[in-house]
Design a protein around this motif. Structure first.
Motif, mmCIF file in Angstrom:
data_model
loop_
_atom_site.group_PDB
_atom_site.id
_atom_site.type_symbol
_atom_site.label_atom_id
_atom_site.label_comp_id
_atom_site.label_asym_id
_atom_site.label_seq_id
_atom_site.Cartn_x
_atom_site.Cartn_y
_atom_site.Cartn_z
ATOM 1 N N VAL A 277 0.857 -1.185 0.000
ATOM 2 C CA VAL A 277 0.000 0.000 0.000
ATOM 3 C C VAL A 277 0.893 1.235 0.000
ATOM 4 O O VAL A 277 1.738 1.392 0.893
ATOM 5 C CB VAL A 277 -0.927 -0.005 1.232
ATOM 6 N N PHE A 278 0.690 2.108 -0.997
ATOM 7 C CA PHE A 278 1.590 3.231 -1.205
ATOM 8 C C PHE A 278 0.952 4.592 -0.960
ATOM 9 O O PHE A 278 1.670 5.571 -0.741
ATOM 10 C CB PHE A 278 2.145 3.197 -2.633
ATOM 11 N N SER A 279 -0.344 4.714 -1.033
ATOM 12 C CA SER A 279 -0.988 6.030 -0.886
ATOM 13 C C SER A 279 -1.019 6.443 0.579
ATOM 14 O O SER A 279 -1.124 5.588 1.473
ATOM 15 C CB SER A 279 -2.418 5.984 -1.423
ATOM 16 N N LEU B 253 14.164 10.893 1.812
ATOM 17 C CA LEU B 253 14.866 10.170 0.753
ATOM 18 C C LEU B 253 15.467 8.852 1.246
ATOM 19 O O LEU B 253 15.569 7.887 0.482
ATOM 20 C CB LEU B 253 15.971 11.053 0.178
ATOM 21 N N TYR B 254 15.854 8.803 2.502
ATOM 22 C CA TYR B 254 16.495 7.609 3.060
ATOM 23 C C TYR B 254 15.822 7.230 4.385
ATOM 24 O O TYR B 254 16.459 7.291 5.450
ATOM 25 C CB TYR B 254 17.985 7.861 3.273
ATOM 26 N N PRO B 255 14.557 6.837 4.365
ATOM 27 C CA PRO B 255 13.881 6.482 5.616
ATOM 28 C C PRO B 255 14.542 5.286 6.276
ATOM 29 O O PRO B 255 14.786 4.262 5.628
ATOM 30 C CB PRO B 255 12.446 6.173 5.170
ATOM 31 N N ALA B 256 14.816 5.403 7.564
ATOM 32 C CA ALA B 256 15.542 4.343 8.262
ATOM 33 C C ALA B 256 14.767 3.037 8.280
ATOM 34 O O ALA B 256 15.358 1.959 8.288
ATOM 35 C CB ALA B 256 15.865 4.788 9.685
ATOM 36 N N ALA B 257 13.428 3.116 8.307
ATOM 37 C CA ALA B 257 12.582 1.922 8.184
ATOM 38 C C ALA B 257 11.859 2.020 6.844
ATOM 39 O O ALA B 257 10.740 2.533 6.769
ATOM 40 C CB ALA B 257 11.583 1.851 9.332
ATOM 41 N N PRO B 258 12.487 1.540 5.759
ATOM 42 C CA PRO B 258 11.907 1.745 4.425
ATOM 43 C C PRO B 258 10.676 0.903 4.159
ATOM 44 O O PRO B 258 9.862 1.235 3.292
ATOM 45 C CB PRO B 258 13.044 1.353 3.480
ATOM 46 N N VAL B 259 10.519 -0.208 4.892
ATOM 47 C CA VAL B 259 9.405 -1.143 4.697
ATOM 48 C C VAL B 259 8.842 -1.489 6.072
ATOM 49 O O VAL B 259 9.595 -1.859 6.972
ATOM 50 C CB VAL B 259 9.864 -2.425 3.979
ATOM 51 N N VAL B 260 7.529 -1.377 6.235
ATOM 52 C CA VAL B 260 6.873 -1.665 7.513
ATOM 53 C C VAL B 260 5.786 -2.706 7.264
ATOM 54 O O VAL B 260 4.915 -2.507 6.409
ATOM 55 C CB VAL B 260 6.257 -0.399 8.123
ATOM 56 N N LEU C 295 5.154 1.380 2.803
ATOM 57 C CA LEU C 295 6.549 1.582 2.420
ATOM 58 C C LEU C 295 6.912 3.064 2.372
ATOM 59 O O LEU C 295 6.658 3.749 1.366
ATOM 60 C CB LEU C 295 6.826 0.941 1.056
ATOM 61 N N PRO C 296 7.496 3.597 3.449
ATOM 62 C CA PRO C 296 7.991 4.967 3.367
ATOM 63 C C PRO C 296 8.895 5.194 2.159
ATOM 64 O O PRO C 296 8.868 6.274 1.553
ATOM 65 C CB PRO C 296 8.774 5.121 4.689
ATOM 66 N N TRP C 297 9.686 4.187 1.801
ATOM 67 C CA TRP C 297 10.595 4.335 0.655
ATOM 68 C C TRP C 297 9.843 4.744 -0.606
ATOM 69 O O TRP C 297 10.349 5.547 -1.402
ATOM 70 C CB TRP C 297 11.345 3.023 0.413
ATOM 71 N N VAL C 298 8.642 4.239 -0.784
ATOM 72 C CA VAL C 298 7.866 4.529 -1.988
ATOM 73 C C VAL C 298 6.969 5.745 -1.787
ATOM 74 O O VAL C 298 6.938 6.650 -2.635
ATOM 75 C CB VAL C 298 7.028 3.302 -2.404
ATOM 76 N N THR C 299 6.229 5.793 -0.685
ATOM 77 C CA THR C 299 5.330 6.925 -0.452
ATOM 78 C C THR C 299 6.114 8.230 -0.398
ATOM 79 O O THR C 299 5.637 9.265 -0.886
ATOM 80 C CB THR C 299 4.550 6.713 0.863
ATOM 81 N N HIS C 300 7.318 8.212 0.145
ATOM 82 C CA HIS C 300 8.149 9.417 0.210
ATOM 83 C C HIS C 300 8.650 9.850 -1.162
ATOM 84 O O HIS C 300 9.230 10.941 -1.281
ATOM 85 C CB HIS C 300 9.354 9.180 1.125
ATOM 86 N N ARG C 301 8.449 9.018 -2.173
ATOM 87 C CA ARG C 301 8.844 9.345 -3.547
ATOM 88 C C ARG C 301 7.628 9.397 -4.482
ATOM 89 O O ARG C 301 7.799 9.415 -5.696
ATOM 90 C CB ARG C 301 9.842 8.299 -4.068
ATOM 91 N N HIS C 302 6.447 9.435 -3.928
ATOM 92 C CA HIS C 302 5.226 9.393 -4.739
ATOM 93 C C HIS C 302 5.105 10.697 -5.526
ATOM 94 O O HIS C 302 5.027 11.780 -4.947
ATOM 95 C CB HIS C 302 4.014 9.213 -3.822
ATOM 96 N N PRO C 303 5.065 10.630 -6.858
ATOM 97 C CA PRO C 303 5.043 11.872 -7.652
ATOM 98 C C PRO C 303 3.783 12.701 -7.464
ATOM 99 O O PRO C 303 3.789 13.899 -7.774
ATOM 100 C CB PRO C 303 5.179 11.369 -9.093
ATOM 101 N N ASP C 304 2.704 12.105 -6.964
ATOM 102 C CA ASP C 304 1.502 12.893 -6.680
ATOM 103 C C ASP C 304 1.640 13.707 -5.397
ATOM 104 O O ASP C 304 0.832 14.618 -5.152
ATOM 105 C CB ASP C 304 0.276 11.977 -6.544
ATOM 106 N N LEU C 305 2.643 13.377 -4.594
ATOM 107 C CA LEU C 305 2.828 14.051 -3.316
ATOM 108 C C LEU C 305 4.045 14.966 -3.299
ATOM 109 O O LEU C 305 4.090 15.936 -2.536
ATOM 110 C CB LEU C 305 2.994 13.006 -2.200
ATOM 111 N N TRP C 306 5.036 14.644 -4.124
ATOM 112 C CA TRP C 306 6.315 15.353 -4.089
ATOM 113 C C TRP C 306 6.736 15.731 -5.503
ATOM 114 O O TRP C 306 6.885 14.858 -6.358
ATOM 115 C CB TRP C 306 7.395 14.465 -3.465
ATOM 116 N N ASP C 307 6.961 17.003 -5.766
ATOM 117 C CA ASP C 307 7.513 17.441 -7.051
ATOM 118 C C ASP C 307 8.966 16.983 -7.149
ATOM 119 O O ASP C 307 9.723 17.110 -6.183
ATOM 120 C CB ASP C 307 7.459 18.970 -7.170
ATOM 121 N N GLU C 308 9.333 16.465 -8.334
ATOM 122 C CA GLU C 308 10.705 15.972 -8.543
ATOM 123 C C GLU C 308 11.171 15.195 -7.306
ATOM 124 O O GLU C 308 12.086 15.607 -6.593
ATOM 125 C CB GLU C 308 11.662 17.131 -8.825
#
Length: 463
Positions: free
Chosen positions: A57-59, A335-342, A366-379
């Protein structure tokens, strides 16, 4: 609208699904899964009959449902947490239900803002020790991954054990990586041999666990004996109580919850030693790495740190004077979440972000993915600390950024982690300029985010 029951996902190989891809680079697999299939994705890995099915789940809306609004339905019942319990005890990180609630009630008073602020002296003492040690760095080059691991472990050991800091550092440093690799491998493997089998991997992991247990048990026993002797000697006079975290933990009690017995005390110490140093070390290391790669951001951070009063170490009272460095840290944690997968496991079927998650499903946020979600973060791959100005933070979904988890199981030590990281970074930046030697750092996901190669920087002493 009815929930979607057919959750999309990559097909993978006919016999092994996505197993080989996940073993090769799981973080990239998760990123591609969101890009190709959306915000709720089904991944399968392993041979028929021993196949693991993961619901990812990424959203931020879905993350909130799993960690907060439907938290009771998504528990730490999966294979990974079971392996972690067996290797690192039933402390606050792994406990559930009545055990967890009791432990949290007993320990929460030790992590109030006022209490955490009192730990700042230990932070700056160890940071200043690192500043001095770096003056002798060979060629003026250090690996910030290794250095921040050392700094964070020494800091949490000092806060836990006070003057006994040296007793635990080498044992934890030498043995916990063995335990971490073992738990990670077994936690994500579809089939595991029994731990009782005399396999080399089982023997190494058991020896490492016992070494960590033994040093904690010894320090606890010595501390309790010393406090009992001091209390007897000072009866009727002054208090003999210590103020390090171990002393506070050993005295934590309430009429409702009693107190921690010896095994419970050891399990909590292990949680703070391990979770409390690896996660913070990762955040500090990548904050330094990113600053070394971005000279303009480093210049702003230097200017801010230099405005602190000279002649004394940074203190908890200075935290509000370091807003840019705090934003740097938050962007590093994005960009580098210490717990990338929960991970969690569903108790009953539940609708999450419009999709039906079945009962008994292994679920990942997955913070690793949600923190890079293009709908949430520009570039999203660009380093930009100003994403974390108060105005921009307020405009985002609460679960667009969740390095400390959320809901009833949110990390109890998040204020301590931020305090330690910002103050330590300020102390280091007041003394050094950093130039990146390694601009790319290879990574893998274990219990925490792991660098599989160095993140070296060249140091230049500042006046």
């Amino acid at each position: 609208m009815a929930a979607i029951t057919e959750i999309p996902g990559p097909k993978g190989l006919p016999l092994l699904g996505s197993a080989l891809d996940l073993r090769r680079d799981s973080l990239d697999v998760f990123l591609r899964a969101r890009r190709d299939h959306g915000d709720v994705v089904r991944l399968s890995a392993g041979p028929p009959g021993a196949r693991t099915v993961l619901h990812c789940v990424f959203s931020p809306e879905g993350v909130q449902q799993i960690l907060a609004s439907q938290a009771a339905n998504f528990r730490k019942d999966n294979q990974f947490y079971e392996e972690l319990r067996r290797s690192a005890g039933n402390g606050l990180l792994t406990a559930q239900d009545a055990d967890y609630l009791r432990q949290r009630r007993l320990i929460q008073p030790l992590f109030t803002k006022r209490q955490v602020d009192s730990y700042a002296t230990a932070v700056t003492l160890e940071a200043d020790g690192t500043v001095e040690r770096w003056r002798d760095a060979a060629g003026g080059v250090v690996d910030v991954v290794r250095e921040m691991d050392r700094l964070a472990l020494r800091t949490v050991s000092r806060i836990l054990f006070g003057a006994d800091v040296e007793a635990a550092v080498d044992v934890i440093h030498d043995n916990f990586p063995v335990v971490s690799e073992y738990v990670t491998r077994r936690g994500f493997s579809p089939v595991n041999p029994p731990r009782s089998w005399p396999l080399p991997s089982n023997r190494r992991a058991e020896a490492a666990s016992q070494a960590v247990y033994a040093v904690c048990d010894r320090i606890i026993a010595e501390r309790r004996a010393a406090e009992a002797t001091a209390a007897a000697a000072s009866a009727g006079t002054a208090s003999a109580e210590g103020d390090d975290l171990l002393s506070l933990l050993s005295r934590a009690s309430s009429e409702q919850d009693g107190s921690l017995d010896a095994a419970e005390l050891r399990d909590q110490v292990l949680v703070f030693l391990v979770a409390g140093h690896e996660t913070t070390a990762t955040s500090m290391a990548f904050a330094l790495h990113l600053l070394a790669c971005h000279p303009e951001a480093q210049k702003r951070a230097h200017e801010e740190a230099d405005r602190l009063p000279s002649g004394r170490a940074p203190s908890a009272a200075d935290l509000d004077e370091l807003p840019y460095l705090t934003r740097v840290l938050k962007e590093a944690m994005r960009l580098y979440p210490a717990a990338p997968v929960v991970g969690r496991r569903s108790v009953g079927a539940a609708e999450v972000d419009g999709h039906l998650i079945p009962a008994g499903a292994d679920v990942l946020v997955l913070p690793w993915v949600t923190h890079r979600h293009p709908d949430l973060w520009d570039e999203p791959e660009r380093f930009d600390p100003d994403r974390f100005t108060p105005e921009r933070e307020a405009a985002r979904h609460r679960y667009a950024w969740f390095p400390f988890g959320g809901g009833p199981r949110a990390c109890i030590g998040q204020h301590f982690s931020m305090l330690e990281s910002v103050l330590a970074l300020a102390a280091l930046l007041r003394s050094y300029e950093l130039e990146a030697v390694d601009t790319e750092v290879p990574l893998t996901a274990g219990i925490t985010l792991q660098a599989t190669g160095p993140a070296r920087v060249r140091l230049r002493a500042r006046g």
